[in-house]
Design an enzyme around this catalytic site. Sequence first.
Site, mmCIF file in Angstrom:
data_model
loop_
_atom_site.group_PDB
_atom_site.id
_atom_site.type_symbol
_atom_site.label_atom_id
_atom_site.label_comp_id
_atom_site.label_asym_id
_atom_site.label_seq_id
_atom_site.Cartn_x
_atom_site.Cartn_y
_atom_site.Cartn_z
ATOM 1 N N ARG A 179 0.228 -9.587 13.123
ATOM 2 C CA ARG A 179 0.008 -7.683 12.220
ATOM 3 C C ARG A 179 -1.231 -8.744 10.985
ATOM 4 N NH1 ARG A 179 4.432 -4.421 10.086
ATOM 5 N NH2 ARG A 179 2.300 -2.785 9.510
ATOM 6 N N LYS A 183 0.907 -0.937 0.075
ATOM 7 C CA LYS A 183 0.309 0.174 0.414
ATOM 8 C C LYS A 183 1.031 0.809 -0.156
ATOM 9 C CE LYS A 183 -2.541 -0.431 3.851
ATOM 10 N NZ LYS A 183 -1.857 -1.952 4.441
ATOM 11 N N ARG A 204 -9.335 0.585 8.849
ATOM 12 C CA ARG A 204 -8.747 -0.361 9.321
ATOM 13 C C ARG A 204 -9.803 -1.363 10.162
ATOM 14 N NH1 ARG A 204 -2.515 0.474 8.641
ATOM 15 N NH2 ARG A 204 -1.719 -1.428 9.336
ATOM 16 N N ARG A 239 11.654 -6.372 3.603
ATOM 17 C CA ARG A 239 11.557 -4.631 3.961
ATOM 18 C C ARG A 239 12.620 -3.418 4.449
ATOM 19 N NH1 ARG A 239 5.694 -2.120 4.024
ATOM 20 N NH2 ARG A 239 5.883 -1.668 6.469
ATOM 21 N N ARG A 245 12.124 -2.101 11.096
ATOM 22 C CA ARG A 245 11.099 -1.956 11.681
ATOM 23 C C ARG A 245 10.566 -2.985 12.802
ATOM 24 N NH1 ARG A 245 6.116 0.849 8.159
ATOM 25 N NH2 ARG A 245 4.805 -0.380 9.157
#
Length: 223
Positions: free
Chosen positions: A175, A15, A90, A129, A164
């Site tokens: 998540r 996203k 969300r 990532r 992160r």
Amino acid sequence: MTLRIVLLGAPGAGKGTQAQRLAATHGLVHISTGDMFRAHLKQGTELGQRVQDYLSSGRLVPDDLTCAIVTDRLVQPDCAQGYILDGFPRSAPQAEALDAFFTDNGQKLDVAVDIAVADEDIVDRLSARRSCPACGAIYNLKYGPSKRGGLCDRENCSGELILRDDDREETIRKRLQVYHQTTAPVIGYYGNQGILKTVDATGLTPDDVFARIEEILCGLKGA
Ligand code: AMP
């Protein structure tokens, strides 16, 4: 045409990457609730302290805090040119709060684009990532590494890239679980409104996904 777009999809579906690109291409404001919360954390604001535990454990920040930060942002003058919401709504109550904001402000959402990716692909992608804490740029060790190794290669940045905390595998699984329980119903919400478009992004490159979303937006302009 003023575009108002919601980008849906599990964490790691791409996203943020797509939102940055769409914002640049169409002159839209990119509003990422995750980036806003991280900015507060970094600045050590009161809100930052309130959301810290939620972010590090991968749980959702309570709806009232989240909706307030978004609606405050949407009334800023730059949003009159159109915007992309990345990571919001969300939950069903957040989607309802956004609709209430639209009703109050005489606006409407043009499209909700769901970037659909299989869970195992997400785990694979997110653990590769790397993010720049200085400017928010996103890289991927496999699919789009920085040309400067561990440093951000954006002009005037050179931030040191990090994994992160919430991109660690254990947190990613948490998540994804939160996503399936709380966020997936938002897809049905926009489906019922007839403004949902799905891009099946499994196995597609970010360029391919971007091209699909552009086709969707072109269809709206022609409509
Ligand atoms: P993101 O960068 O979009 O994956 O968001 C990082 C974290 O910020 C999430 O795991 C949540 O803890 C929090 N967050 C971001 N957007 C929302 C939202 N719309 N509602 C609640 N929490 C959110």
